[in-house]
Enzyme design. Sequence first.
Site, PDB file in Angstrom:
ATOM      1  N   TYR B 122       0.841  -1.186   0.000  1.00 28.34           N
ATOM      2  CA  TYR B 122       0.000   0.000   0.000  1.00 28.34           C
ATOM      3  C   TYR B 122       0.881   1.243   0.000  1.00 28.34           C
ATOM      4  O   TYR B 122       1.806   1.357   0.817  1.00 28.34           O
ATOM      5  CB  TYR B 122      -0.921   0.021   1.222  1.00 28.34           C
ATOM      6  CG  TYR B 122      -1.924   1.139   1.112  1.00 28.34           C
ATOM      7  CD1 TYR B 122      -3.105   0.960   0.404  1.00 28.34           C
ATOM      8  CD2 TYR B 122      -1.672   2.388   1.662  1.00 28.34           C
ATOM      9  CE1 TYR B 122      -4.023   1.987   0.251  1.00 28.34           C
ATOM     10  CE2 TYR B 122      -2.575   3.427   1.516  1.00 28.34           C
ATOM     11  CZ  TYR B 122      -3.748   3.223   0.816  1.00 28.34           C
ATOM     12  OH  TYR B 122      -4.637   4.255   0.650  1.00 28.34           O
ATOM     13  N   ASN B 206      -3.235   5.817   6.319  1.00 25.84           N
ATOM     14  CA  ASN B 206      -3.933   6.570   7.363  1.00 25.84           C
ATOM     15  C   ASN B 206      -4.658   5.620   8.317  1.00 25.84           C
ATOM     16  O   ASN B 206      -4.494   4.410   8.247  1.00 25.84           O
ATOM     17  CB  ASN B 206      -4.909   7.580   6.724  1.00 25.84           C
ATOM     18  CG  ASN B 206      -5.993   6.875   5.899  1.00 25.84           C
ATOM     19  OD1 ASN B 206      -6.242   5.677   6.055  1.00 25.84           O
ATOM     20  ND2 ASN B 206      -6.625   7.628   5.023  1.00 25.84           N
ATOM     21  N   SER B 229       5.784   9.533  13.326  1.00 20.29           N
ATOM     22  CA  SER B 229       7.218   9.294  13.181  1.00 20.29           C
ATOM     23  C   SER B 229       8.021  10.056  14.229  1.00 20.29           C
ATOM     24  O   SER B 229       7.549  11.045  14.772  1.00 20.29           O
ATOM     25  CB  SER B 229       7.556   9.795  11.777  1.00 20.29           C
ATOM     26  OG  SER B 229       8.770   9.314  11.352  1.00 20.29           O
ATOM     27  N   GLN B 251      12.861  15.556  10.676  1.00 14.37           N
ATOM     28  CA  GLN B 251      11.746  14.752  11.171  1.00 14.37           C
ATOM     29  C   GLN B 251      10.516  15.614  11.386  1.00 14.37           C
ATOM     30  O   GLN B 251       9.404  15.232  11.023  1.00 14.37           O
ATOM     31  CB  GLN B 251      12.150  14.074  12.487  1.00 14.37           C
ATOM     32  CG  GLN B 251      11.212  12.978  12.906  1.00 14.37           C
ATOM     33  CD  GLN B 251      11.094  11.927  11.826  1.00 14.37           C
ATOM     34  OE1 GLN B 251      12.083  11.466  11.298  1.00 14.37           O
ATOM     35  NE2 GLN B 251       9.876  11.566  11.471  1.00 14.37           N
ATOM     36  N   HIS B 254       7.826  16.360   8.712  1.00 14.00           N
ATOM     37  CA  HIS B 254       6.939  15.305   8.199  1.00 14.00           C
ATOM     38  C   HIS B 254       5.471  15.590   8.496  1.00 14.00           C
ATOM     39  O   HIS B 254       4.648  15.647   7.595  1.00 14.00           O
ATOM     40  CB  HIS B 254       7.312  13.944   8.781  1.00 14.00           C
ATOM     41  CG  HIS B 254       8.190  13.149   7.879  1.00 14.00           C
ATOM     42  ND1 HIS B 254       7.811  12.807   6.613  1.00 14.00           N
ATOM     43  CD2 HIS B 254       9.422  12.652   8.056  1.00 14.00           C
ATOM     44  CE1 HIS B 254       8.794  12.120   6.040  1.00 14.00           C
ATOM     45  NE2 HIS B 254       9.789  12.016   6.893  1.00 14.00           N
ATOM     46  N   GLU B 319      11.894   5.582  16.681  1.00 14.57           N
ATOM     47  CA  GLU B 319      11.968   5.043  15.319  1.00 14.57           C
ATOM     48  C   GLU B 319      13.380   5.287  14.747  1.00 14.57           C
ATOM     49  O   GLU B 319      14.047   4.368  14.307  1.00 14.57           O
ATOM     50  CB  GLU B 319      10.907   5.745  14.471  1.00 14.57           C
ATOM     51  CG  GLU B 319      10.826   5.283  13.037  1.00 14.57           C
ATOM     52  CD  GLU B 319       9.911   6.164  12.212  1.00 14.57           C
ATOM     53  OE1 GLU B 319       9.566   7.279  12.690  1.00 14.57           O
ATOM     54  OE2 GLU B 319       9.563   5.765  11.091  1.00 14.57           O
ATOM     55  N   HIS B 320      13.804   6.552  14.762  1.00 12.26           N
ATOM     56  CA  HIS B 320      15.150   6.910  14.307  1.00 12.26           C
ATOM     57  C   HIS B 320      15.955   7.377  15.508  1.00 12.26           C
ATOM     58  O   HIS B 320      15.496   8.228  16.266  1.00 12.26           O
ATOM     59  CB  HIS B 320      15.116   8.056  13.295  1.00 12.26           C
ATOM     60  CG  HIS B 320      14.198   7.825  12.144  1.00 12.26           C
ATOM     61  ND1 HIS B 320      12.900   8.272  12.137  1.00 12.26           N
ATOM     62  CD2 HIS B 320      14.391   7.189  10.967  1.00 12.26           C
ATOM     63  CE1 HIS B 320      12.323   7.919  10.990  1.00 12.26           C
ATOM     64  NE2 HIS B 320      13.201   7.258  10.262  1.00 12.26           N
ATOM     65  N   ASP B 353      16.756   7.302   5.142  1.00 12.82           N
ATOM     66  CA  ASP B 353      15.413   7.435   4.561  1.00 12.82           C
ATOM     67  C   ASP B 353      15.419   7.099   3.074  1.00 12.82           C
ATOM     68  O   ASP B 353      14.452   6.571   2.543  1.00 12.82           O
ATOM     69  CB  ASP B 353      14.909   8.886   4.706  1.00 12.82           C
ATOM     70  CG  ASP B 353      14.564   9.229   6.133  1.00 12.82           C
ATOM     71  OD1 ASP B 353      14.381   8.294   6.930  1.00 12.82           O
ATOM     72  OD2 ASP B 353      14.475  10.435   6.445  1.00 12.82           O
ATOM     73  N   GLU B 407      -1.546 -35.702  28.997  1.00 11.83           N
ATOM     74  CA  GLU B 407      -2.490 -34.733  28.438  1.00 11.83           C
ATOM     75  C   GLU B 407      -3.797 -35.406  28.006  1.00 11.83           C
ATOM     76  O   GLU B 407      -4.667 -34.770  27.417  1.00 11.83           O
ATOM     77  CB  GLU B 407      -1.843 -33.983  27.263  1.00 11.83           C
ATOM     78  CG  GLU B 407      -0.661 -33.120  27.698  1.00 11.83           C
ATOM     79  CD  GLU B 407      -0.114 -32.205  26.600  1.00 11.83           C
ATOM     80  OE1 GLU B 407      -0.534 -32.341  25.436  1.00 11.83           O
ATOM     81  OE2 GLU B 407       0.724 -31.349  26.937  1.00 11.83           O
ATOM     82  N   HIS B 412      -2.499 -39.752  20.198  1.00 12.52           N
ATOM     83  CA  HIS B 412      -1.120 -39.288  20.060  1.00 12.52           C
ATOM     84  C   HIS B 412      -0.171 -40.391  20.536  1.00 12.52           C
ATOM     85  O   HIS B 412       0.801 -40.731  19.859  1.00 12.52           O
ATOM     86  CB  HIS B 412      -0.888 -38.022  20.901  1.00 12.52           C
ATOM     87  CG  HIS B 412      -1.405 -36.759  20.282  1.00 12.52           C
ATOM     88  ND1 HIS B 412      -2.735 -36.525  20.074  1.00 12.52           N
ATOM     89  CD2 HIS B 412      -0.755 -35.653  19.812  1.00 12.52           C
ATOM     90  CE1 HIS B 412      -2.886 -35.326  19.527  1.00 12.52           C
ATOM     91  NE2 HIS B 412      -1.696 -34.772  19.342  1.00 12.52           N
TER      92      HIS B 412
END
Lengths: 428, 428
Positions: B122, B206, B229, B251, B254, B319-320, B353, B407, B412
């Site tokens: 996307y 979004n 961000s 930053q 943004h 993040e950064h 980036d 069990e 089994h």
Amino acid sequence: MIFYPDSEKIEKILNRGEIFEEKYLNSVIEIIQKVKKEGDRALIKLTKKFDNYDLEKKFYFERSELKTFYEKIPENLKVAFNRAKDNIEFFHQAQLEKTFLVESNGAVLGQKITPLEKVGIYVPGGKASYPSTVLMNAVPAKVAGVDKVYMMSPTSGGEINELVLGVAYLAGVDRVYLVGGAQAIAAFAYGTESVEKVDKIVGPGNIYVALAKKMVFGTVDIDMIAGPSEILILADDSADPTFVAADMLSQAEHDELASAITITDNEDLAKEIEQELISQLFKLERRSIAEKSLKEFGGILLVKNLEEGIDFVNKIAPEHFELCVRNPFEYLYKIKNAGAIFMGHYTPEAVGDYFAGPNHTLPTGGSARFFSPLGTYDFIKRSSIIQCSLGYLTKFGKNIMDMADSEGLTAHRDSVKYRMLNGFKTDI
Amino acid sequence: MIFYPDSEKIEKILNRGEIFEEKYLNSVIEIIQKVKKEGDRALIKLTKKFDNYDLEKKFYFERSELKTFYEKIPENLKVAFNRAKDNIEFFHQAQLEKTFLVESNGAVLGQKITPLEKVGIYVPGGKASYPSTVLMNAVPAKVAGVDKVYMMSPTSGGEINELVLGVAYLAGVDRVYLVGGAQAIAAFAYGTESVEKVDKIVGPGNIYVALAKKMVFGTVDIDMIAGPSEILILADDSADPTFVAADMLSQAEHDELASAITITDNEDLAKEIEQELISQLFKLERRSIAEKSLKEFGGILLVKNLEEGIDFVNKIAPEHFELCVRNPFEYLYKIKNAGAIFMGHYTPEAVGDYFAGPNHTLPTGGSARFFSPLGTYDFIKRSSIIQCSLGYLTKFGKNIMDMADSEGLTAHRDSVKYRMLNGFKTDI
């Protein structure tokens, strides 16, 4: 129980566990919000309501208390669980990734591996409360280096599965809360007075648990969403019908939505497996569950040749896949979608469920197309590393600035420009 | 803009992007159900409604059509994007994992790596439609060996970002649909007449896109949920205030929810950075966005010493993260939580980036505690391999049967028992 490639059964199997269950969504969201707001008080109220258990009597077991349950485990099981734990540790150690650095055009690039700090494990209560679940979820976390491993498991009408608590000690669990359902997941995600907020929640659960995990995803990480379980067996003429039928039943006994299918190109074998299923079913403790599962979602698919069979394997993307053929390694790379692959005639699924080492938490319901078994990679995170020099910026700065400009991000551009200019001791 | 450790700003930054947004949930679920039921017809209707664009005019671009957009890219940008692509390929090749086999007590255990078959990317439309997003999402998928990479990106009022389409060609994208929002995610997850169902959906978007991804998780895999961000810079007295201020602004430009913070123990540097911010802001194209971001969620945190600063870094889990210090490698292993770590004075965030190679899709809003950068590991799945022998079962069969018994899963147990008995040519 024999069916053919044109049967509608395949579609029925693929669609038996639709995960998108909006009808439970509102009550799950309500529970999450309640726990987020009221903390312990909400856990106490909800546990009284749903589990008929009073948390104020006993909220959790500390590691030191778990030890007494471990000591009560019968000797033969202690040996078995300890060996299983060693095998799980060995395999998951082989999975561990390492931090690396590489050089690219003068820049140092890398990837740093760091274990998660705190992990929450959910273990269902009641009949589906299995000690092997505890081992398979907690041991990989500890191998990855997770500092704190917490567990939530509801009491079943006040009853506590002591073996589960004992194995929790063996597996290295730090604390077990007697809380279940969506409220347990919410407590792990947001924390309460008594519950520390974790970084990731793993483990199986009912639809409320699954939806709650989905809703808190992003606030914490979660493992995959578990659906009903399945086994698919590809058998050639070398297969033993007794073994094949037994392995189908070992899946079918789990629950009525489980699916157990054998694909073969050999009609005689198909008929022998059918006979074996009937005779083994007769002796089975959980016969009624296995019978319903086999009738609805199981059977023997007779194909023209094994190539056609492999197409079905990749379409169904089974959780457990057995290659009951003469030369299993010949087929390995044709299998694109499968959670775990059991090779040859002496590898029943049960060996993987309990003992061999690889994880038994596997992608179900066709999600092996995109999900992986639980592994140490679930309990680490990665950080990228970049180190450039003035020389690198001198050489490539123009490229970077052009790209930033093409996106209209001029401050991005300038962060490179200032360095190129200052680097040459020039004023901007 | 200078603040201190006791400020409420830290909490404010950590809580600025709460992901649990129920108020949009019902409309997102409605859109998903509509697309699931009506397919293309729903996409056409919803795209008319939300994007004011008629899909019947042009629904998608095939790879051959994308080529013409690639050819129109100006030469300087073509060089820059090609170099960036090569660097991204190089780094992500270094990430690739390999199938392995190990031996454990006579059993062969392993992990097989298989690329996903189909992936959906996307890419937002309008002002946040970035060609670098296409490179950073599509190239790792192709390096991992994904066969089909599809892209969805809405037109912005009928306008198409030609650079995005051209770079999609360079990145190896197979087809670009002019669809956006929750409807694009639903189409990828369930398929329509024109859209092939994918195995995994990645890429930013979004709140509608983020919620839709969360709701289809399990039906397909998704990457992390992206929030606002942030950049965090740890600076000692060797830092250049011009560089530091420029990186903060890269930053802050943004969006208004972005956060740009420098932590330092040097009061003189703090003041110099403050001065630089004011003077650089003045010249900035996206000044009003950057100013709001800095005021609300940015600033210079003055600490007693860098050790205290590192505690804040791990708490914020940026993040950064830039280590603008004399000896960055000395600090590397103290950093537990960060999406990407930029080392030293000549590694502005912008290098990562666009260009250096590691991915720019990074965990935001504190989720670097548990999420990793996008990588080739996002585009593969693992299958476990187990092969046992009769000898293995003879040795350990009893342990496995004891565990199955504990069990209550007798089928089994029997799947192991039949083999042990038949192996010795004995009737059961």
